[in-house]
Design a protein around this motif. Structure first.
Motif: not given
Ligand code: SF4
Length: 448
Positions: A174-175, A209, A172, A167-169, A246, A165
């Motif tokens: 996950i990235p 993701q 989160c 996006r780096f919310c 998203q 991912c």
């Molecule tokens: S996995 Fe989902 S919540 Fe996490 S950064 Fe990516 S989009 Fe955002």
């Protein structure tokens, strides 16, 4: 004799897919992979039929997930045959991805660690543990193997269409765990679906993701809508469902594609996380209450019957009482069919963990309860709109008490309710007259 191994899979559906991919590699290499749920106590306790390796495929998305992963590893390490070294213990997935060498030095109970990005090394890793030497001509170095091997005969399966991912919310990890976004090719996804359909799968759930940007990094570029369109046309007898889109990627093209194929489920899962523009900005996300209302309107105009799911985070740093109340008003107003609610969890290494104005734990839990109860009330009454309608239901199997259950296109696996019905065989899609609902479950009579 082939080595006998079993996976314990934790976390989300994406991990289940990773387990299926590793299982496929192991089976192709001659390993016997047993379903953990079906193992005899003797196999688990290290008797005659003991396993040669236990592989714990971990999750580390949130603190609770890390704790569950560690507890599972320690439980496995405490089994007699693991403790005395007859059964090897291997840790794969998000925990090694997130903690790397630190994990290896802390967890001497495990003999090997494989992070997500190295899952293709599962055969080489186990071979090394067992002293198996292969002819290099038979080694899998290309990745060109069956992508999936299922241990269950369930008529539904997840297919991952990308990983990572970008996006780096702010909240989160996950990235940092899964790495940068990369789409899987159309050909590889098509091949995996083909294999699943040949194995009897009737419902394919596309996950990632960030599913909405599938294909944007491919050459030539593709779109999620084009992927769905191609799959739905190639496999007309298979249901397709896509999760985790998203909000800004719900395009007209996507909605039109869903509307034009009967075998694409009329279902959208769009994580909003909040509706307050300033909190969303702090989360490094886009949108606002007004923009989301417009989006919902646009979706319901094109797909009037659509079932909608979303998720929200409560207690994000700086969330005021007014902002929380506005979120509750939005939930009451928008009548989603399913709403997931999470309390903010400060994850080490994320930007949000460093933010000031933390909401205290009691307030966070109170907001979690309040929004959960509100969402249950809104959503369970929303489901009643199906009473009196005849819906196609995919028969899944029986509960322990013998009750037959299935799923309509308006219910996603694992997170939503199910539909109870009176007759059918797993894998059949049957017309069911919905007669009643109870919270998130529906009940009906087969008309076929
Ligand atoms: S996995 Fe989902 S919540 Fe996490 S950064 Fe990516 S989009 Fe955002």
């Amino acid at each position: 004799m082939s080595k006998r191994v079993s996976f314990i899979t934790l976390g989300c559906a994406k991990n289940e897919v990773d387990t299926a991919h590793m299982t496929a590699r192991l089976v192709q290499a001659g390993y016997e992979v047993l379903d953990w749920e079906d193992l005899s106590p003797e196999a688990i306790d290290g008797g005659e039929a003991r396993l040669d390796a236990i592989i714990v495929n971990t999750c580390s998305f949130l603190r609770e997930a890390i704790e569950e992963s560690l507890d599972t590893i320690f439980d496995a390490a405490g089994l007699p045959s693991v403790a005395d070294g007859r059964t090897k213990l291997v840790v794969t997935g998000c925990l090694p991805s997130r903690f790397g060498d630190d994990l290896e030095s802390e967890l001497s109970e495990a003999q090997a660690f494989i992070p997500c990005k190295d899952e293709t090394a599962i055969v080489a890793t186990l071979d090394q543990l067992f002293g198996i030497v292969r002819d290099s001509r038979t080694e899998d170095t290309t990745g060109s193997i069956a992508r999936t091997s299922r241990l269950t005969t369930a008529p539904s399966a997840y297919v991952k269409i990308s990983d990572g991912c970008d996006r780096f919310c702010s909240f989160c990890a996950i990235p940092f765990i899964r790495g940068r976004y990369h789409s899987f090719t159309y050909e590889s996804i098509h091949e995996e679906v083909q294999q699943l359909v040949e194995q009897g799968v009737v419902e394919v759930v596309l996950i990632a993701q960030d599913t909405g940007i599938w294909g944007s990094d491919l050459e030539p570029k593709r779109t999620l809508a084009s992927l769905l369109d191609s799959l739905a046309s190639s496999f007309p007898g298979t249901w397709f469902r896509v999760l985790y889109i998203q909000p800004e990627h719900v395009s007209e093209e996507l909605l039109a594609t869903i509307a034009s194929h009967e075998n694409i489920c009329n279902y959208l899962d769009i994580p909003f996380q909040h509706v307050d523009r300033s909190l969303l900005k702090s989360m490094n996300r886009q949108g606002s209450r007004e923009e989301f209302l417009q989006l919902i309107d646009r979706i319901r105009t094109i797909l009037p019957e659509v079932a909608l799911r979303t998720t929200y985070i409560v207690g994000y740093p700086g969330e005021t009482e007014e902002q929380f109340d506005a979120l509750c008003d939005f939930v009451s107003e928008t009548d989603f069919d399913y709403v997931g609610v999470f309390a903010f969890s400060p994850e080490d290494g994320t930007r949000a963990a460093e933010l000031p104005d933390r909401v205290d734990e009691d307030t966070k839990q109170e907001r979690l309860r309040t929004l959960r109860e509100l969402a249950d009330t809104v959503s369970s009454s929303q489901l009643k709109r199906f009473i009196g309608q005849t819906l196609d239901v995919l028969v899944l199997g029986w509960e322990e008490d013998g009750q037959l259950l299935g799923r309509s296109g308006f219910q996603a696996p694992d997170v939503d309710g199910v539909t109870y019905l009176d007759k059918g065989t797993p894998g059949q899609v049957l017309p069911v007259l919905i007669e009643d609902t109870l919270y998130y479950e529906m009940e009906g009579t087969c008309e076929g």
